[in-house]
Design an enzyme around this catalytic site. Structure first.
Site, mmCIF file in Angstrom:
data_model
loop_
_atom_site.group_PDB
_atom_site.id
_atom_site.type_symbol
_atom_site.label_atom_id
_atom_site.label_comp_id
_atom_site.label_asym_id
_atom_site.label_seq_id
_atom_site.Cartn_x
_atom_site.Cartn_y
_atom_site.Cartn_z
ATOM 1 N N GLU A 84 0.857 -1.197 0.000
ATOM 2 C CA GLU A 84 0.000 0.000 0.000
ATOM 3 C C GLU A 84 0.885 1.236 0.000
ATOM 4 O OE1 GLU A 84 -2.888 0.521 3.100
ATOM 5 O OE2 GLU A 84 -3.671 -1.511 2.927
ATOM 6 N N GLU A 133 -13.459 5.871 -0.934
ATOM 7 C CA GLU A 133 -14.413 4.972 -0.261
ATOM 8 C C GLU A 133 -15.200 5.766 0.779
ATOM 9 O OE1 GLU A 133 -12.601 0.895 0.534
ATOM 10 O OE2 GLU A 133 -10.823 2.069 0.031
ATOM 11 N N LYS A 142 -15.664 4.646 4.720
ATOM 12 C CA LYS A 142 -14.539 4.375 5.620
ATOM 13 C C LYS A 142 -14.601 5.313 6.818
ATOM 14 C CE LYS A 142 -10.533 2.853 4.523
ATOM 15 N NZ LYS A 142 -9.137 2.708 4.055
ATOM 16 N N GLU A 145 -9.042 9.548 4.884
ATOM 17 C CA GLU A 145 -9.238 8.104 4.721
ATOM 18 C C GLU A 145 -10.208 7.779 3.588
ATOM 19 O OE1 GLU A 145 -8.132 5.122 6.183
ATOM 20 O OE2 GLU A 145 -6.506 6.371 6.916
#
Length: 393
Positions: free
Chosen positions: A270, A324, A327, A333
């Site tokens: 990541e 997203e 999240k 985030e």
């Protein structure tokens, strides 16, 4: 004359078909991969995501579970997929080998070979985390999943890994001083020993974005963004670093060497940069995210190693395909995506959005829906082009 043309075309197609069939899948094609997180209620379907990734020529993909809708959508696409065993299942798989066998049969074996599952990530960022029972269960889960693969004859096809955050390290500056935290090392070393035996790499989640945000007064943002900077100098190794990601990776190599695993490869599972953040996340901007991800793509395309391991070509999975929206945590985030929920690009680093990807692959999908293989789709396409040329003569 026409029969001569037809014989030539037939011979060409036979040779072409043989070449196609010789192509074999690789665990990691090239150096660039991406994470497909799905903690959202507004992102494209797995079928559309497969189309998007193929159009972008991104072959290496990681997911955080083994969702069957994704595995089915990726069937026959050639995308190389690493599935995840979620943290919530690690204790169960550690305690019960038969459960591990069932999980592998249902979520991996059942989809091979049509879906190219090349890896299983057992948990994510467990060591260094807050659940110490998970620390104790991790190695047992890894071994049980591996043994299940081995009994099914899949250990040579599917690689076992687990990803670690920076929380496993005692310090990482300068890179040569990095070691594993004392309380982590007692769990890390047996895990590394097993990974060394089965040929698995060390998987690192590395975020210059987070490192910069933790100390913006002392870290040059250009160093974090692969921009021109004086960088840092490591006196012990006599090495210069012009970007933070290379330094983070070499810090990991230093910790591995200290632990006795000098030859183990580090893969970045990541890395990314948020394009939007809260008021205390000033570095999370579209411009910075574009700069980081564009420069990272250029860095990976060079197919080179790091200052400490120049021959170990760097491979990385970018985080992530989409923003997203579900999240938890700070705004950043929810804003790491290279693409927006509607499939359009978040910013331009050379990829195209879903609409153009769909149109370019529309005819391909139409033929595939008839159950034909990609080899024959290519052959049919070339046949059609060849026929047009012959008819014009």
């Amino acid at each position: 004359m026409k029969s001569h043309h037809h014989r030539l075309m037939f011979m060409f197609l036979v040779i072409f078909a043989q070449k196609i069939e010789l192509l074999t899948a690789k665990a990691f094609t090239g150096t660039y991969g991406i994470n497909y997180g799905r903690i959202a209620d507004n992102i494209p379907s797995p079928d559309e995501v497969a189309t998007l990734l193929r159009a972008a020529k991104i072959k290496n993909v990681r997911i955080y579970d083994a969702d069957h809708s994704v595995l089915e959508a990726f069937s026959g696409t050639g995308l190389q997929l690493v599935v995840g065993l979620p943290n919530g299942l690690v204790k169960e798989m550690s305690a019960n080998a038969s459960h591990a066998m069932t999980w592998v049969k249902e979520n991996v074996q059942a989809f091979l070979p049509k879906t190219s599952i090349c890896g299983i990530a057992v948990g994510n960022e467990i060591l260094g985390g807050s659940d110490y029972e998970l620390w104790e269960a991790l190695l047992g889960a890894v071994k049980n999943i591996y043994n299940a693969l081995d009994k099914l004859g899949l250990a040579g096809v599917v690689q076992i890994t687990t990803s670690h955050s920076q929380a496993v390290f005692a310090n990482s500056y300068p890179p040569s001083s990095c070691i594993f935290k004392e309380n982590v090392a007692q769990f890390m070393k047996p895990l590394l020993e097993f990974f060394s035996q089965i040929g698995s790499p060390f998987c690192l989640n590395a975020y210059p974005f987070l490192a910069y945000m933790s100390d913006p007064e002392n870290i040059d943002i250009n160093y974090a963004l692969f921009q021109k900077t004086k960088g840092i100098y490591d006196m012990k190794t006599d090495l210069h670093y012009d970007n933070m990601l290379d330094a983070q990776i070499d810090a990991t190599y230093a910790a591995l060497e200290d632990a006795g695993f000098k030859k183990m490869e580090v893969i970045v599972t990541e890395t990314g940069w948020a394009s939007l953040g809260d008021s205390n996340e000033a570095a999370a901007t579209v411009n910075n995210a574009r700069t980081y991800n564009y420069n990272l793509r250029k860095r990976l395309a060079k197919k080179k190693g790091t200052p400490l391991r120049p021959k170990m070509v760097l491979k990385a999975y970018i985080f992530a395909i989409f923003n997203e929206n579900l999240k938890p945590g700070p705004t950043s985030e929810r804003n790491f995506g290279l693409f927006k929920p509607d499939g359009s690009i978040s910013y331009d680093i050379g990829f195209h959005g879903l609409s153009s990807a769909e149109s370019s692959l529309l005819s391909l999908k139409a033929v595939q829906s008839q159950g034909l293989s990609k080899s024959y789709i290519l052959i049919l396409t070339i046949s059609a082009a060849a026929l047009v040329l012959f008819l014009k003569q």
